[in-house]
Design a protein around this motif. Structure first.
Motif, mmCIF file in Angstrom:
data_model
loop_
_atom_site.group_PDB
_atom_site.id
_atom_site.type_symbol
_atom_site.label_atom_id
_atom_site.label_comp_id
_atom_site.label_asym_id
_atom_site.label_seq_id
_atom_site.Cartn_x
_atom_site.Cartn_y
_atom_site.Cartn_z
ATOM 1 N N VAL A 415 -18.449 -28.424 49.815
ATOM 2 C CA VAL A 415 -19.148 -28.168 51.082
ATOM 3 C C VAL A 415 -19.270 -26.663 51.332
ATOM 4 O O VAL A 415 -20.274 -26.188 51.888
ATOM 5 C CB VAL A 415 -18.397 -28.858 52.246
ATOM 6 C CG1 VAL A 415 -18.934 -28.399 53.585
ATOM 7 C CG2 VAL A 415 -18.529 -30.363 52.121
ATOM 8 N N PHE A 416 -18.266 -25.898 50.907
ATOM 9 C CA PHE A 416 -18.268 -24.457 51.142
ATOM 10 C C PHE A 416 -18.995 -23.680 50.042
ATOM 11 O O PHE A 416 -19.053 -22.455 50.090
ATOM 12 C CB PHE A 416 -16.826 -23.944 51.236
ATOM 13 C CG PHE A 416 -16.028 -24.593 52.317
ATOM 14 C CD1 PHE A 416 -16.286 -24.310 53.653
ATOM 15 C CD2 PHE A 416 -15.032 -25.500 52.025
ATOM 16 C CE1 PHE A 416 -15.558 -24.901 54.661
ATOM 17 C CE2 PHE A 416 -14.294 -26.106 53.024
ATOM 18 C CZ PHE A 416 -14.563 -25.801 54.354
ATOM 19 N N LEU A 417 -19.551 -24.385 49.048
ATOM 20 C CA LEU A 417 -20.163 -23.718 47.899
ATOM 21 C C LEU A 417 -21.630 -24.138 47.788
ATOM 22 O O LEU A 417 -21.929 -25.288 47.464
ATOM 23 C CB LEU A 417 -19.407 -24.079 46.618
ATOM 24 C CG LEU A 417 -19.745 -23.276 45.371
ATOM 25 C CD1 LEU A 417 -19.346 -21.816 45.560
ATOM 26 C CD2 LEU A 417 -19.026 -23.859 44.157
ATOM 27 N N PHE A 418 -22.543 -23.213 48.085
ATOM 28 C CA PHE A 418 -23.996 -23.440 47.954
ATOM 29 C C PHE A 418 -24.417 -24.711 48.689
ATOM 30 O O PHE A 418 -25.085 -25.590 48.131
ATOM 31 C CB PHE A 418 -24.401 -23.546 46.485
ATOM 32 C CG PHE A 418 -23.870 -22.451 45.611
ATOM 33 C CD1 PHE A 418 -24.312 -21.143 45.777
ATOM 34 C CD2 PHE A 418 -22.914 -22.712 44.643
ATOM 35 C CE1 PHE A 418 -23.817 -20.128 44.977
ATOM 36 C CE2 PHE A 418 -22.405 -21.705 43.849
ATOM 37 C CZ PHE A 418 -22.866 -20.405 44.016
ATOM 38 N N ASN A 419 -24.014 -24.835 49.929
ATOM 39 C CA ASN A 419 -24.282 -26.057 50.687
ATOM 40 C C ASN A 419 -25.778 -26.289 50.838
ATOM 41 O O ASN A 419 -26.521 -25.413 51.283
ATOM 42 C CB ASN A 419 -23.622 -25.961 52.070
ATOM 43 C CG ASN A 419 -23.672 -27.282 52.815
ATOM 44 O OD1 ASN A 419 -23.824 -28.340 52.212
ATOM 45 N ND2 ASN A 419 -23.542 -27.216 54.134
ATOM 46 N N GLY A 420 -26.216 -27.515 50.467
ATOM 47 C CA GLY A 420 -27.611 -27.894 50.604
ATOM 48 C C GLY A 420 -28.544 -27.306 49.565
ATOM 49 O O GLY A 420 -29.766 -27.420 49.704
ATOM 50 N N GLN A 421 -28.031 -26.708 48.493
ATOM 51 C CA GLN A 421 -28.867 -26.097 47.471
ATOM 52 C C GLN A 421 -28.726 -26.856 46.151
ATOM 53 O O GLN A 421 -27.762 -27.598 45.933
ATOM 54 C CB GLN A 421 -28.472 -24.633 47.266
ATOM 55 C CG GLN A 421 -28.568 -23.783 48.526
ATOM 56 C CD GLN A 421 -28.129 -22.349 48.281
ATOM 57 O OE1 GLN A 421 -28.169 -21.859 47.156
ATOM 58 N NE2 GLN A 421 -27.700 -21.673 49.335
ATOM 59 N N GLU A 422 -29.728 -26.632 45.259
ATOM 60 C CA GLU A 422 -29.697 -27.276 43.949
ATOM 61 C C GLU A 422 -28.499 -26.812 43.134
ATOM 62 O O GLU A 422 -27.949 -27.571 42.321
ATOM 63 C CB GLU A 422 -30.989 -26.993 43.176
ATOM 64 C CG GLU A 422 -32.217 -27.704 43.706
ATOM 65 C CD GLU A 422 -32.814 -27.020 44.937
ATOM 66 O OE1 GLU A 422 -32.268 -25.962 45.341
ATOM 67 O OE2 GLU A 422 -33.805 -27.549 45.484
ATOM 68 N N LEU A 423 -28.076 -25.559 43.345
ATOM 69 C CA LEU A 423 -26.945 -25.024 42.598
ATOM 70 C C LEU A 423 -25.663 -25.784 42.904
ATOM 71 O O LEU A 423 -24.775 -25.909 42.048
ATOM 72 C CB LEU A 423 -26.771 -23.536 42.924
ATOM 73 C CG LEU A 423 -25.817 -22.744 42.023
ATOM 74 C CD1 LEU A 423 -26.257 -22.833 40.573
ATOM 75 C CD2 LEU A 423 -25.748 -21.297 42.469
ATOM 76 N N GLN A 424 -25.552 -26.319 44.098
ATOM 77 C CA GLN A 424 -24.387 -27.124 44.453
ATOM 78 C C GLN A 424 -24.316 -28.384 43.589
ATOM 79 O O GLN A 424 -23.238 -28.768 43.116
ATOM 80 C CB GLN A 424 -24.457 -27.514 45.930
ATOM 81 C CG GLN A 424 -23.245 -28.254 46.452
ATOM 82 C CD GLN A 424 -23.454 -28.751 47.874
ATOM 83 O OE1 GLN A 424 -24.554 -29.177 48.235
ATOM 84 N NE2 GLN A 424 -22.410 -28.680 48.685
ATOM 85 N N VAL A 425 -25.453 -29.018 43.358
ATOM 86 C CA VAL A 425 -25.492 -30.209 42.501
ATOM 87 C C VAL A 425 -25.148 -29.843 41.061
ATOM 88 O O VAL A 425 -24.460 -30.592 40.359
ATOM 89 C CB VAL A 425 -26.879 -30.875 42.582
ATOM 90 C CG1 VAL A 425 -26.889 -32.186 41.818
ATOM 91 C CG2 VAL A 425 -27.277 -31.120 44.034
ATOM 92 N N LEU A 426 -25.602 -28.690 40.602
ATOM 93 C CA LEU A 426 -25.300 -28.251 39.237
ATOM 94 C C LEU A 426 -23.801 -28.001 39.061
ATOM 95 O O LEU A 426 -23.235 -28.316 38.005
ATOM 96 C CB LEU A 426 -26.095 -26.989 38.902
ATOM 97 C CG LEU A 426 -27.608 -27.167 38.755
ATOM 98 C CD1 LEU A 426 -28.288 -25.818 38.542
ATOM 99 C CD2 LEU A 426 -27.917 -28.097 37.583
ATOM 100 N N VAL A 427 -23.156 -27.425 40.074
ATOM 101 C CA VAL A 427 -21.709 -27.205 39.999
ATOM 102 C C VAL A 427 -20.975 -28.549 39.932
ATOM 103 O O VAL A 427 -20.025 -28.714 39.151
ATOM 104 C CB VAL A 427 -21.223 -26.368 41.191
ATOM 105 C CG1 VAL A 427 -19.707 -26.292 41.217
ATOM 106 C CG2 VAL A 427 -21.809 -24.966 41.134
ATOM 107 N N ALA A 428 -21.406 -29.507 40.741
ATOM 108 C CA ALA A 428 -20.809 -30.845 40.684
ATOM 109 C C ALA A 428 -21.019 -31.477 39.312
ATOM 110 O O ALA A 428 -20.130 -32.153 38.772
ATOM 111 C CB ALA A 428 -21.400 -31.731 41.773
ATOM 112 N N LEU A 429 -22.186 -31.254 38.732
ATOM 113 C CA LEU A 429 -22.472 -31.762 37.392
ATOM 114 C C LEU A 429 -21.533 -31.140 36.363
ATOM 115 O O LEU A 429 -21.023 -31.835 35.469
ATOM 116 C CB LEU A 429 -23.931 -31.458 37.036
ATOM 117 C CG LEU A 429 -24.569 -32.245 35.893
ATOM 118 C CD1 LEU A 429 -24.615 -33.719 36.223
ATOM 119 C CD2 LEU A 429 -25.964 -31.716 35.614
#
Length: 662
Positions: A415-429
């Motif tokens: 939640v505290f990392l690139f919230n609402g951005q595509e980069l947040q999904v990439l980090v989760a990936l």
């Protein structure tokens, strides 16, 4: 452009007239493009879209398209029972169940009240049973103790029978629950809307795995609650249970009998199970307090509860409380797990790494498990932590800490990392790929089925996050989450891989069972034949023994003669040994006497010549000593000669006896 041409453009379908510049502008996505003569205030929104007011050009997709009916009237964008930003707030007389795109506003009718009543009745029954137990404990303790003894015996018998199946099933259940605990919060984490059927499917299992009653019952019909109220409930209730468990454990810690130790272990294990189930849900509640969405009219609302203004002072106070709960739950609980396990790691790991250097991995694992079981019997309090380590190999005693941190990173920390951005999904990936690789290399579980299952669930999670990335990027410009084929694919990802794995393992187990059964049947068919052959051989041996009685008697006489000869030979050997022992004793006696009497003579003999020795003896008039020394020297020489002769005789006798035996 002339006024006539401007009027013509403004009346064209797909365009509207700007109220300030009087220019014709193409309508944004989410507006009906078949109507002409539009103005900014009269933009007809398509179903599934919403905007803050009639003067806004920011057309926003609703979390659940079914909640937004569209239209040109800004006060009626939402369907019945819904209001607020994105039509995600329930009106008075309606209760919320779920959140984000799974949110539904149920009208508080008789059936809704009945649903709540059933849930509360279960809680009431539990409390009533507790009161009855307390009453019998105070009034009729003997009757209660006898009943409890019977229940304990039945429970212990059942527990022994279920011990092995429990060890096999527990890691599988934990893997499945952990998976749905993560997938249930991905929509909130990435601020996206998943397909409808997939969202309902994961919301149901996520509510069960995280013990989130908001998914299951519309409690708002009895008590209006916001996210702030739920935050207090989900964070303070576990603290209440922890306080009760710790106080009971402290009272039992003064007792050292087996029952008290068992009760203490059960309390700690129940507490660990409770934290396993509640931690992801509590983490989502605390982290979501900081996820707000800003709008073009200057307002900001909480993503999980659009009735809460993020700019209000009340929300700021709850944000401070949420920070404290983040320190207490997502930070302290994994640290507590590691501390408890690290203190007893020498009792848990069983020296598996050292054993693997001198034996195979399978043998090392078996020996380490045996050593761990011995330590559990030796230190009964160690069993209180079994929930954290018993599913893993002894050398991976710390893996529950890793699994907890992995879940927390995918349910809150991002939640505290690139919230609402595509980069947040990439980090989760990236986190998911690292977890998949670690599980594939380490194979941490004792059960091969659990190792395969956790890799399959990680692969499912990887595909789900890739689908979230496709929804977030929206490359082709169309809403892929509304495609039924995409919904079917994403839902099948949650079901098909685990089903295929279960079928493969059951098929393998069935083949192993058939092979064992076939082997047992073949052995059962061979046994009568083998028994018949053994009986025939025994009969033949009996006939031969009857026909050769005379031969056997002669052989027995010869053997008896040989035994007598061997006995006489042994007796001769023993006699010779006794003589040797006697001679050796005489020799030792002579030597000791020689040392006592001839110490002075030996010292003189070693230090001076024989002439000087004779002169000193004459001076002391000690001729008697010299004569005695000579006598004993001659006697010792005779004893040596006798011993050599006896030794040679004994060696000859040994050779003769060996030849006779041959």
């Amino acid at each position: 452009i002339s006024d006539e041409s401007r009027t013509f453009c403004s009346t064209r379908p797909g365009y509207y007239e700007d109220p300030t510049t009087r220019q014709s502008i193409q309508v944004p996505i989410g507006v009906n493009t078949t109507i002409s003569g539009l103005t900014l205030a009269t933009l007809p929104l398509l179903p599934g879209f919403w905007r803050t007011n009639a003067n806004s050009t920011n057309i926003i997709p609703c979390l659940n398209p079914a909640h937004c009916v569209g239209g040109s009237n800004a006060s009626s964008y939402c369907t019945e029972g819904h209001t607020g930003p994105k039509c995600a707030v329930c009106k008075t007389g309606y209760a919320a169940r779920g959140f984000q795109q799974e949110l539904t506003c149920d009208k508080c009718t008789g059936s809704t009240i009945l649903t709540i009543a059933v849930g509360l009745s279960v809680i009431a029954v539990v409390l009533l049973c507790s009161l009855i137990f307390y009453f019998f404990k105070k009034t009729k303790p003997e009757l209660l103790n006898s009943k409890l003894t019977q229940i304990k015996e039945q429970y212990s018998n059942m527990k022994k029978k279920m011990e092995k199946p429990k060890q096999k099933i527990k890691p599988i259940v934990k893997c499945i629950l952990s998976y749905f605990q993560v997938t249930g919060g991905l929509g909130f984490l990435f601020s996206i809307s998943f397909p409808t059927f997939y969202s309902r499917f994961t919301a149901l299992f996520s509510g069960i795995s995280s013990v989130d009653v908001q998914y299951l019952m519309p409690l708002g019909c009895l008590l209006h609650s916001t996210h702030h109220d739920l935050l207090l409930f989900y964070t303070l209730t576990p603290l209440l249970f922890i306080t009760i468990f710790v106080s009971v454990w402290a009272r039992l810690s003064k007792k050292t009998d087996d029952n008290s130790v068992g009760l203490r272990n059960n309390l700690i294990e129940a507490l660990l199970v409770m934290m396993f189930l509640l931690l992801p849900g509590v983490s989502i509640k605390t982290f979501s307090t900081f996820s707000c969405e800003n709008y073009d009219d200057g307002t900001s609302f909480l993503n999980v509860d659009y009735s809460i203004d993020c700019l209000s002072e009340n929300h700021s106070n709850y944000s401070i409380f949420a920070v404290l709960m983040i320190v207490l739950y997502p930070c302290c609980i994994p640290l507590t797990y590691f501390t408890l396990l690290f203190r007893v790691k020498h009792l848990i790991d069983g020296g598996q790494n050292e054993k693997e250097k001198v034996m195979s991995k399978e043998e090392a694992l078996e020996e380490a498990l045996k050593e761990r079981a011995i330590n559990e019997d030796k230190y009964p309090s160690l069993k209180a932590l079994r929930f954290l380590y018993e599913s893993y190999q002894p050398k991976y005693w710390y893996f529950e800490v890793f699994e907890t941190l992995r879940k927390l990173s995918l349910t809150g920390f991002l939640v505290f990392l690139f919230n609402g951005q595509e980069l947040q999904v990439l980090v989760a990936l990236l986190i998911c790929m690292i977890g998949l690789r670690i599980y594939a290399i380490a194979q941490p579980f004792i059960s091969p089925t659990a190792n395969d299952l956790v890799q399959v669930t990680q692969f499912q999670l990887l595909l789900t996050i890739m689908a979230a990335l496709a929804i977030r990027t929206n490359i082709d410009g169309r809403k892929i989450e509304e495609d039924p084929r995409f919904d079917a694919f994403l839902t099948s990802v949650q079901i098909v891989p685990t089903t295929l794995l279960a079928f493969w393992h059951s098929n393998r187990k069935f083949k192993e069972y058939k092979a064992k059964k076939k082997k047992s049947e073949s052995m059962a068919a061979i046994m009568p034949v083998m028994e018949g052959k053994q009986n025939e051989e025994a009969a033949e041996i009996g006939m031969e023994s009857v026909g050769s009685t005379s031969t056997a008697e002669e052989e027995s006489k010869e053997k008896a003669t040989e035994r007598d000869e061997k006995r006489s030979t042994r007796e001769k050997k023993e006699h010779v040994k006794k003589e040797q022992v006697g001679l050796m004793g005489e020799e030792r006696h002579a030597r000791s006497f020689h040392e006592k009497l001839g110490v002075k003579g030996e010292a003189i003999e070693e230090s001076v010549h024989e002439q000087e020795f004779d002169e000193k003896l004459s001076e002391k008039d000690d001729l008697t000593l010299k004569n005695e020394l000579a006598i004993y020297e001659s006697r010792i020489l005779a004893i040596h000669v006798t011993l050599r002769n006896r030794k040679k005789t004994a060696e000859n006798n040994d050779k003769l006896s060996e030849n006779e035996e041959v």
